[in-house]
Design a protein around this motif. Sequence first.
Motif, PDB file in Angstrom:
ATOM      1  N   LEU A 230       0.845  -1.253   0.092  1.00 31.13           N
ATOM      2  CA  LEU A 230       0.069   0.142   0.024  1.00 31.13           C
ATOM      3  C   LEU A 230       0.796   1.243  -0.033  1.00 31.13           C
ATOM      4  O   LEU A 230       0.479   2.325  -0.488  1.00 31.13           O
ATOM      5  N   VAL A 231       2.012   1.230   0.665  1.00 30.98           N
ATOM      6  CA  VAL A 231       2.781   2.548   1.066  1.00 30.98           C
ATOM      7  C   VAL A 231       3.458   2.770  -0.571  1.00 30.98           C
ATOM      8  O   VAL A 231       3.459   3.754  -1.015  1.00 30.98           O
ATOM      9  N   HIS A 232       3.862   1.599  -1.430  1.00 35.17           N
ATOM     10  CA  HIS A 232       4.488   1.655  -2.506  1.00 35.17           C
ATOM     11  C   HIS A 232       3.408   2.346  -3.638  1.00 35.17           C
ATOM     12  O   HIS A 232       3.629   3.259  -4.138  1.00 35.17           O
ATOM     13  N   THR A 233       2.394   1.719  -3.541  1.00 32.96           N
ATOM     14  CA  THR A 233       1.053   2.200  -4.347  1.00 32.96           C
ATOM     15  C   THR A 233       0.716   3.814  -4.023  1.00 32.96           C
ATOM     16  O   THR A 233       0.727   4.401  -5.197  1.00 32.96           O
ATOM     17  N   ASN A 234       0.749   4.162  -2.819  1.00 35.07           N
ATOM     18  CA  ASN A 234       0.431   5.364  -2.455  1.00 35.07           C
ATOM     19  C   ASN A 234       1.430   6.465  -3.016  1.00 35.07           C
ATOM     20  O   ASN A 234       1.094   7.568  -3.591  1.00 35.07           O
ATOM     21  N   LYS A 235       2.717   6.093  -2.765  1.00 32.22           N
ATOM     22  CA  LYS A 235       3.747   7.043  -3.181  1.00 32.22           C
ATOM     23  C   LYS A 235       3.745   6.897  -4.801  1.00 32.22           C
ATOM     24  O   LYS A 235       4.044   8.179  -5.439  1.00 32.22           O
ATOM     25  N   THR A 236       3.533   5.959  -5.614  1.00 35.71           N
ATOM     26  CA  THR A 236       3.552   6.077  -6.904  1.00 35.71           C
ATOM     27  C   THR A 236       2.404   6.920  -7.499  1.00 35.71           C
ATOM     28  O   THR A 236       2.616   7.659  -8.354  1.00 35.71           O
ATOM     29  N   LEU A 237       1.351   6.726  -6.904  1.00 31.60           N
ATOM     30  CA  LEU A 237       0.167   7.231  -7.374  1.00 31.60           C
ATOM     31  C   LEU A 237       0.443   9.096  -6.985  1.00 31.60           C
ATOM     32  O   LEU A 237      -0.205   9.697  -7.824  1.00 31.60           O
ATOM     33  N   ALA A 238       1.063   9.216  -5.945  1.00 29.30           N
ATOM     34  CA  ALA A 238       1.327  10.635  -5.594  1.00 29.30           C
ATOM     35  C   ALA A 238       2.413  11.284  -6.492  1.00 29.30           C
ATOM     36  O   ALA A 238       2.370  12.497  -7.185  1.00 29.30           O
ATOM     37  N   ARG A 239       3.409  10.387  -7.096  1.00 27.86           N
ATOM     38  CA  ARG A 239       4.191  10.968  -7.951  1.00 27.86           C
ATOM     39  C   ARG A 239       3.673  11.142  -9.246  1.00 27.86           C
ATOM     40  O   ARG A 239       3.929  12.016 -10.208  1.00 27.86           O
ATOM     41  N   LEU A 240       2.661  10.310  -9.807  1.00 29.85           N
ATOM     42  CA  LEU A 240       1.983  10.444 -11.027  1.00 29.85           C
ATOM     43  C   LEU A 240       1.089  11.770 -10.947  1.00 29.85           C
ATOM     44  O   LEU A 240       0.851  12.360 -12.114  1.00 29.85           O
TER      45      LEU A 240
ATOM     46  N   GLY B 182      -2.812  12.350 -18.368  1.00 33.03           N
ATOM     47  CA  GLY B 182      -1.343  12.154 -19.205  1.00 33.03           C
ATOM     48  C   GLY B 182      -1.733  10.578 -19.815  1.00 33.03           C
ATOM     49  O   GLY B 182      -1.038   9.708 -19.781  1.00 33.03           O
ATOM     50  N   ARG B 183      -3.170  10.257 -20.084  1.00 35.29           N
ATOM     51  CA  ARG B 183      -3.311   9.100 -20.462  1.00 35.29           C
ATOM     52  C   ARG B 183      -2.514   8.368 -21.643  1.00 35.29           C
ATOM     53  O   ARG B 183      -2.083   7.201 -21.656  1.00 35.29           O
ATOM     54  N   ARG B 184      -2.165   9.307 -22.624  1.00 32.13           N
ATOM     55  CA  ARG B 184      -1.365   8.852 -23.789  1.00 32.13           C
ATOM     56  C   ARG B 184      -0.079   8.407 -23.296  1.00 32.13           C
ATOM     57  O   ARG B 184       0.601   7.308 -23.539  1.00 32.13           O
ATOM     58  N   GLN B 185       0.752   9.260 -22.324  1.00 26.31           N
ATOM     59  CA  GLN B 185       1.938   8.840 -21.866  1.00 26.31           C
ATOM     60  C   GLN B 185       1.914   7.635 -20.951  1.00 26.31           C
ATOM     61  O   GLN B 185       2.722   6.687 -21.008  1.00 26.31           O
ATOM     62  N   LEU B 186       0.714   7.513 -20.180  1.00 25.46           N
ATOM     63  CA  LEU B 186       0.625   6.112 -19.494  1.00 25.46           C
ATOM     64  C   LEU B 186       0.271   5.121 -19.960  1.00 25.46           C
ATOM     65  O   LEU B 186       1.210   3.917 -19.943  1.00 25.46           O
ATOM     66  N   ALA B 187      -0.498   5.105 -21.221  1.00 22.97           N
ATOM     67  CA  ALA B 187      -0.421   3.894 -22.096  1.00 22.97           C
ATOM     68  C   ALA B 187       0.960   3.515 -22.617  1.00 22.97           C
ATOM     69  O   ALA B 187       1.050   2.345 -22.975  1.00 22.97           O
ATOM     70  N   SER B 188       1.416   4.467 -22.980  1.00 25.68           N
ATOM     71  CA  SER B 188       2.947   4.297 -23.773  1.00 25.68           C
ATOM     72  C   SER B 188       4.032   3.710 -22.588  1.00 25.68           C
ATOM     73  O   SER B 188       4.624   2.672 -23.266  1.00 25.68           O
ATOM     74  N   LEU B 189       3.902   4.245 -21.404  1.00 25.70           N
ATOM     75  CA  LEU B 189       4.707   3.737 -20.458  1.00 25.70           C
ATOM     76  C   LEU B 189       4.394   2.237 -20.174  1.00 25.70           C
ATOM     77  O   LEU B 189       5.169   1.428 -20.015  1.00 25.70           O
ATOM     78  N   ALA B 190       3.184   1.828 -20.182  1.00 25.91           N
ATOM     79  CA  ALA B 190       2.417   0.556 -19.810  1.00 25.91           C
ATOM     80  C   ALA B 190       2.684  -0.393 -21.109  1.00 25.91           C
ATOM     81  O   ALA B 190       2.195  -1.638 -21.084  1.00 25.91           O
ATOM     82  N   MET B 191       2.856   0.101 -22.235  1.00 24.04           N
ATOM     83  CA  MET B 191       3.080  -0.662 -23.370  1.00 24.04           C
ATOM     84  C   MET B 191       1.665  -1.341 -23.775  1.00 24.04           C
ATOM     85  O   MET B 191       1.397  -2.544 -24.212  1.00 24.04           O
ATOM     86  N   ILE B 192       0.632  -0.425 -23.872  1.00 21.15           N
ATOM     87  CA  ILE B 192      -0.798  -0.699 -23.894  1.00 21.15           C
ATOM     88  C   ILE B 192      -1.234  -0.674 -25.414  1.00 21.15           C
ATOM     89  O   ILE B 192      -0.893   0.450 -25.850  1.00 21.15           O
TER      90      ILE B 192
ATOM     91  N   ALA C 153       1.664  14.604  -9.139  1.00 21.86           N
ATOM     92  CA  ALA C 153       2.606  15.485  -9.306  1.00 21.86           C
ATOM     93  C   ALA C 153       3.075  15.644 -10.681  1.00 21.86           C
ATOM     94  O   ALA C 153       3.271  16.961 -10.847  1.00 21.86           O
ATOM     95  N   GLY C 154       3.270  14.691 -11.332  1.00 21.01           N
ATOM     96  CA  GLY C 154       3.638  14.709 -12.633  1.00 21.01           C
ATOM     97  C   GLY C 154       2.621  15.270 -13.702  1.00 21.01           C
ATOM     98  O   GLY C 154       2.818  15.609 -15.175  1.00 21.01           O
ATOM     99  N   GLY C 155       1.391  15.409 -13.439  1.00 20.19           N
ATOM    100  CA  GLY C 155       0.121  15.831 -14.005  1.00 20.19           C
ATOM    101  C   GLY C 155      -0.102  14.690 -15.005  1.00 20.19           C
ATOM    102  O   GLY C 155      -0.981  14.923 -15.967  1.00 20.19           O
ATOM    103  N   LEU C 156      -0.120  13.532 -14.727  1.00 20.38           N
ATOM    104  CA  LEU C 156      -0.309  12.248 -15.466  1.00 20.38           C
ATOM    105  C   LEU C 156      -1.737  11.521 -14.927  1.00 20.38           C
ATOM    106  O   LEU C 156      -2.383  11.008 -15.839  1.00 20.38           O
ATOM    107  N   ALA C 157      -1.781  11.467 -13.790  1.00 21.29           N
ATOM    108  CA  ALA C 157      -3.156  10.768 -13.080  1.00 21.29           C
ATOM    109  C   ALA C 157      -3.304  11.472 -11.694  1.00 21.29           C
ATOM    110  O   ALA C 157      -2.622  11.807 -11.002  1.00 21.29           O
ATOM    111  N   ASP C 158      -4.774  11.579 -11.511  1.00 23.23           N
ATOM    112  CA  ASP C 158      -5.260  12.051 -10.526  1.00 23.23           C
ATOM    113  C   ASP C 158      -6.489  11.180  -9.829  1.00 23.23           C
ATOM    114  O   ASP C 158      -7.470  11.252 -10.707  1.00 23.23           O
ATOM    115  N   TRP C 159      -5.956  10.320  -8.989  1.00 22.21           N
ATOM    116  CA  TRP C 159      -7.392   9.512  -8.364  1.00 22.21           C
ATOM    117  C   TRP C 159      -7.561   9.932  -6.714  1.00 22.21           C
ATOM    118  O   TRP C 159      -6.918   9.692  -5.872  1.00 22.21           O
TER     119      TRP C 159
END
Length: 250
Positions: A203-213, A230-240, A215-221
């Motif tokens: 949970l800690v790792h998940t929380n920190k990763t979501l916070a970074r995303l 930043g959906r397009r960048q996220l999709a590219s990052l995840a190779m979707i 802060a980077g303007g890619l995702a806000d949950w």
Amino acid sequence: MNSPTVSCFDCPLRCNPLFEVPSEDELRYMSSFKLGELTVEPGRTVLMEGAASAQFYTVLEGMGLRQKTFPSGQRQVISFVMPGDLVGLQAAVMGEMRHSVEATTRMSLCVFDRNGLWDLLRNQPKRAYSVTWLAAVEEVFLGETLATIGQLDATQRIAWALVRLHDRLAMLDDPEGALLANGGPVALPYRQQDLADALGLSLVHTNKTLARLKAGGLADWSGGQLRLPGRRQLASLAMIDDEMPRRPLL
């Protein structure tokens, strides 16, 4: 179980372009096949691991989780359940559930008698294909999940999950595609713990990763909603692969 309140002819999901358009004959058959509807409150179990079930279901409204709990008390979230998903087929075919299904929000489900499944397979080839397709796509999703957990780092895993969840919900909420194109917002009532348990992360790792995303303007949950500017960048990052085929609906 409630008596049917939504006719198959008036099903709101059938107006959504995410789903294939059934014929009039198929709708008549499904209307006779449907036993009724079941309402399940948040936090309640729809199907219990190890239990036999005389029914299986199509999710009409609401969201839930497929999950497996181990003797140690640890939990693995297998998948996120959304409108249009078929649940309980495992027990209908194999005799008992190998995982549980729990309601995250209030859920309405169309109820089908598992004994009628054999008649459907014999006499309704297109509906039988729909059952096969839904089972196959679940297998594909589980394979993709396993590959994601095994081969991608935490940021890529979360990017993959957020894009997959957002895309499905965006198509359900906005058939015209505006939400999908601009990245949100969509209702996402799950907990960070659910996402962590699905992706094999703390949970800690998940929380920190979501916070970074965020802060980077890619995702806000936050506030029960997910936005992906930043959906397009996220999709590219995840190779979707962005292709989303139309789904059959039972």
